[in-house]
Design a protein around this motif. Structure first.
Motif, PDB file in Angstrom:
ATOM      1  N   GLY A  17       0.719  -1.126  -0.007  1.00  3.09           N
ATOM      2  CA  GLY A  17      -0.035   0.023   0.018  1.00  3.09           C
ATOM      3  C   GLY A  17       0.868   1.321  -0.003  1.00  3.09           C
ATOM      4  O   GLY A  17       0.492   2.173   0.503  1.00  3.09           O
ATOM      5  N   SER A  18       2.075   1.140  -0.591  1.00  6.66           N
ATOM      6  CA  SER A  18       2.864   2.147  -0.781  1.00  6.66           C
ATOM      7  C   SER A  18       2.357   3.521  -1.294  1.00  6.66           C
ATOM      8  O   SER A  18       2.909   4.697  -0.953  1.00  6.66           O
ATOM      9  CB  SER A  18       4.273   1.978  -1.192  1.00  6.66           C
ATOM     10  N   SER A  19       1.333   3.448  -2.135  1.00  4.82           N
ATOM     11  CA  SER A  19       0.673   4.455  -3.122  1.00  4.82           C
ATOM     12  C   SER A  19      -0.074   5.437  -2.094  1.00  4.82           C
ATOM     13  O   SER A  19      -0.379   6.611  -2.442  1.00  4.82           O
ATOM     14  CB  SER A  19       0.045   3.865  -4.199  1.00  4.82           C
ATOM     15  N   SER A  20      -0.637   4.753  -1.065  1.00  3.41           N
ATOM     16  CA  SER A  20      -1.675   5.583  -0.490  1.00  3.41           C
ATOM     17  C   SER A  20      -0.750   6.602   1.031  1.00  3.41           C
ATOM     18  O   SER A  20       0.511   6.227   0.997  1.00  3.41           O
ATOM     19  CB  SER A  20      -2.572   4.650   0.717  1.00  3.41           C
ATOM     20  N   THR A  21      -1.350   7.391   1.408  1.00  3.78           N
ATOM     21  CA  THR A  21      -0.745   8.466   2.227  1.00  3.78           C
ATOM     22  C   THR A  21      -0.420   7.629   3.621  1.00  3.78           C
ATOM     23  O   THR A  21      -1.273   6.708   4.134  1.00  3.78           O
ATOM     24  CB  THR A  21      -1.777   9.585   2.719  1.00  3.78           C
ATOM     25  N   ASN A  22       0.819   7.674   3.942  1.00  6.31           N
ATOM     26  CA  ASN A  22       1.229   7.135   5.125  1.00  6.31           C
ATOM     27  C   ASN A  22       1.163   8.055   6.548  1.00  6.31           C
ATOM     28  O   ASN A  22       1.887   8.890   6.523  1.00  6.31           O
ATOM     29  CB  ASN A  22       2.708   6.497   5.096  1.00  6.31           C
ATOM     30  N   TYR A  23       0.009   8.033   7.057  1.00  7.51           N
ATOM     31  CA  TYR A  23      -0.257   8.963   8.123  1.00  7.51           C
ATOM     32  C   TYR A  23       0.757   8.673   9.487  1.00  7.51           C
ATOM     33  O   TYR A  23       0.981   9.819  10.036  1.00  7.51           O
ATOM     34  CB  TYR A  23      -1.611   8.805   8.642  1.00  7.51           C
ATOM     35  N   LEU A  24       1.284   7.686   9.502  1.00  4.95           N
ATOM     36  CA  LEU A  24       2.401   7.465  10.592  1.00  4.95           C
ATOM     37  C   LEU A  24       3.377   8.252  10.321  1.00  4.95           C
ATOM     38  O   LEU A  24       3.941   8.940  11.147  1.00  4.95           O
ATOM     39  CB  LEU A  24       2.732   6.034  10.794  1.00  4.95           C
ATOM     40  N   LYS A  25       4.249   8.324   9.034  1.00  5.63           N
ATOM     41  CA  LYS A  25       5.168   9.233   8.693  1.00  5.63           C
ATOM     42  C   LYS A  25       4.851  10.622   8.944  1.00  5.63           C
ATOM     43  O   LYS A  25       5.825  11.357   9.389  1.00  5.63           O
ATOM     44  CB  LYS A  25       5.880   8.784   7.214  1.00  5.63           C
ATOM     45  N   ASP A  26       3.758  10.750   8.367  1.00  6.03           N
ATOM     46  CA  ASP A  26       3.332  12.433   8.528  1.00  6.03           C
ATOM     47  C   ASP A  26       3.196  12.767  10.175  1.00  6.03           C
ATOM     48  O   ASP A  26       3.864  13.808  10.485  1.00  6.03           O
ATOM     49  CB  ASP A  26       1.922  12.643   7.741  1.00  6.03           C
ATOM     50  N   LEU A  27       2.598  11.918  10.987  1.00 10.37           N
ATOM     51  CA  LEU A  27       2.425  12.317  12.288  1.00 10.37           C
ATOM     52  C   LEU A  27       3.718  12.553  12.792  1.00 10.37           C
ATOM     53  O   LEU A  27       4.421  13.412  13.544  1.00 10.37           O
ATOM     54  CB  LEU A  27       1.709  11.157  13.059  1.00 10.37           C
ATOM     55  N   MET A  28       4.776  11.432  12.656  1.00 14.49           N
ATOM     56  CA  MET A  28       6.115  11.436  13.142  1.00 14.49           C
ATOM     57  C   MET A  28       6.729  12.697  12.731  1.00 14.49           C
ATOM     58  O   MET A  28       7.882  13.382  13.398  1.00 14.49           O
ATOM     59  CB  MET A  28       6.839  10.336  12.935  1.00 14.49           C
ATOM     60  N   PHE A  29       6.833  13.192  11.518  1.00 17.86           N
ATOM     61  CA  PHE A  29       7.440  14.379  10.948  1.00 17.86           C
ATOM     62  C   PHE A  29       7.016  15.492  11.596  1.00 17.86           C
ATOM     63  O   PHE A  29       7.674  16.482  11.930  1.00 17.86           O
ATOM     64  CB  PHE A  29       7.250  14.342   9.359  1.00 17.86           C
ATOM     65  N   GLU A  30       5.578  15.769  11.833  1.00 17.56           N
ATOM     66  CA  GLU A  30       4.867  16.749  12.644  1.00 17.56           C
ATOM     67  C   GLU A  30       5.462  16.828  13.691  1.00 17.56           C
ATOM     68  O   GLU A  30       5.629  18.080  14.317  1.00 17.56           O
ATOM     69  CB  GLU A  30       3.581  16.766  12.479  1.00 17.56           C
ATOM     70  N   VAL A  31       5.643  15.988  14.685  1.00 15.74           N
ATOM     71  CA  VAL A  31       5.935  16.110  16.201  1.00 15.74           C
ATOM     72  C   VAL A  31       7.488  15.767  16.492  1.00 15.74           C
ATOM     73  O   VAL A  31       7.608  15.619  17.647  1.00 15.74           O
ATOM     74  CB  VAL A  31       5.046  15.264  16.982  1.00 15.74           C
ATOM     75  N   HIS A  32       8.041  15.503  15.346  1.00 16.05           N
ATOM     76  CA  HIS A  32       9.670  15.555  15.422  1.00 16.05           C
ATOM     77  C   HIS A  32       9.914  14.186  16.384  1.00 16.05           C
ATOM     78  O   HIS A  32      10.516  14.139  17.127  1.00 16.05           O
ATOM     79  CB  HIS A  32      10.182  16.523  15.999  1.00 16.05           C
ATOM     80  N   ALA A  33       8.981  13.084  15.932  1.00 11.45           N
ATOM     81  CA  ALA A  33       9.230  11.766  16.865  1.00 11.45           C
ATOM     82  C   ALA A  33      10.066  10.786  16.079  1.00 11.45           C
ATOM     83  O   ALA A  33      10.228  10.892  14.796  1.00 11.45           O
ATOM     84  CB  ALA A  33       7.782  11.229  17.045  1.00 11.45           C
ATOM     85  N   ILE A  34      10.546  10.157  16.980  1.00  6.76           N
ATOM     86  CA  ILE A  34      11.421   8.952  16.416  1.00  6.76           C
ATOM     87  C   ILE A  34      10.619   7.416  16.878  1.00  6.76           C
ATOM     88  O   ILE A  34      10.154   7.614  17.952  1.00  6.76           O
ATOM     89  CB  ILE A  34      13.023   8.766  17.059  1.00  6.76           C
ATOM     90  N   ASP A  35      11.250   6.316  16.305  1.00  8.87           N
ATOM     91  CA  ASP A  35      10.887   5.295  16.574  1.00  8.87           C
ATOM     92  C   ASP A  35      11.511   4.522  17.832  1.00  8.87           C
ATOM     93  O   ASP A  35      12.711   4.805  17.620  1.00  8.87           O
ATOM     94  CB  ASP A  35      10.938   4.261  15.461  1.00  8.87           C
ATOM     95  N   LEU A  36      11.101   3.914  18.891  1.00 13.80           N
ATOM     96  CA  LEU A  36      11.691   3.627  19.794  1.00 13.80           C
ATOM     97  C   LEU A  36      12.316   2.422  19.667  1.00 13.80           C
ATOM     98  O   LEU A  36      13.303   1.816  20.413  1.00 13.80           O
ATOM     99  CB  LEU A  36      10.854   3.585  21.094  1.00 13.80           C
ATOM    100  N   GLY A  37      12.367   1.686  18.370  1.00 15.57           N
ATOM    101  CA  GLY A  37      13.042   0.548  18.165  1.00 15.57           C
ATOM    102  C   GLY A  37      12.183  -0.901  18.834  1.00 15.57           C
ATOM    103  O   GLY A  37      11.107  -0.642  19.526  1.00 15.57           O
ATOM    104  N   TYR A  38      12.873  -2.012  19.018  1.00 19.08           N
ATOM    105  CA  TYR A  38      12.130  -2.862  19.454  1.00 19.08           C
ATOM    106  C   TYR A  38      13.086  -4.284  19.699  1.00 19.08           C
ATOM    107  O   TYR A  38      14.208  -4.237  19.138  1.00 19.08           O
ATOM    108  CB  TYR A  38      10.627  -3.653  18.800  1.00 19.08           C
ATOM    109  N   SER A  39      12.639  -5.218  20.600  1.00 17.59           N
ATOM    110  CA  SER A  39      13.304  -6.488  20.808  1.00 17.59           C
ATOM    111  C   SER A  39      12.250  -7.374  20.695  1.00 17.59           C
ATOM    112  O   SER A  39      11.164  -7.032  21.103  1.00 17.59           O
ATOM    113  CB  SER A  39      14.278  -6.448  21.957  1.00 17.59           C
ATOM    114  N   GLY A  40      12.555  -8.762  20.279  1.00 16.91           N
ATOM    115  CA  GLY A  40      11.543  -9.849  20.063  1.00 16.91           C
ATOM    116  C   GLY A  40      11.250 -10.012  18.745  1.00 16.91           C
ATOM    117  O   GLY A  40      12.221  -9.364  17.750  1.00 16.91           O
TER     118      GLY A  40
END
Length: 114
Positions: A21-44
């Motif tokens: 679904g890469s052609s649709s808008t990725n709201y998560l990327k937009d949100l992270m850009f707007e609030v200057h957020a980073i992904d915390l990563g993960y284990s498991g």
């Protein structure tokens, strides 16, 4: 800081099988850009959501994650997200640990005979 089911993947490597679904808008990327957020990563395990049966034929995604802005990340630099095993029909549980304890075990001091 926020964590949970965002229903979007950030990168193509967070999805296995099916249309990404890469052609649709990725709201998560937009949100992270707007609030200057980073992904915390993960284990498991890599994926947190599965459509179909668990196995090679299933569609898998990493939809559940933790994100934080820079000030929260600096306030809690050791915060981690852990993906647990599947307990529900399609999502795995995730756990946010704000201050994980170090696993350092003291070993007794010994001389080495040379």
């Amino acid at each position: 800081m926020c964590f949970g089911d965002f229903n979007f993947v950030l990168n193509e490597d967070e999805a296995l099988s099916g249309k990404n679904g890469s052609s649709s808008t990725n709201y998560l990327k937009d949100l992270m850009f707007e609030v200057h957020a980073i992904d915390l990563g993960y284990s498991g395990g890599k994926y947190t959501w599965v459509k179909g049966k668990w196995g090679n034929a299933a569609i898998k995604r990493r939809l559940d994650r933790g994100i934080a802005n820079i000030s929260r990340r600096l306030a809690y630099p050791r915060a981690t997200i852990t993906h647990l095993g599947a307990i529900g029909p399609d999502h795995t549980s995730i756990v946010l640990n704000m201050n994980p304890q170090s696993c350092f075990a003291h070993q007794p001091f010994r001389f080495e005979v040379a």
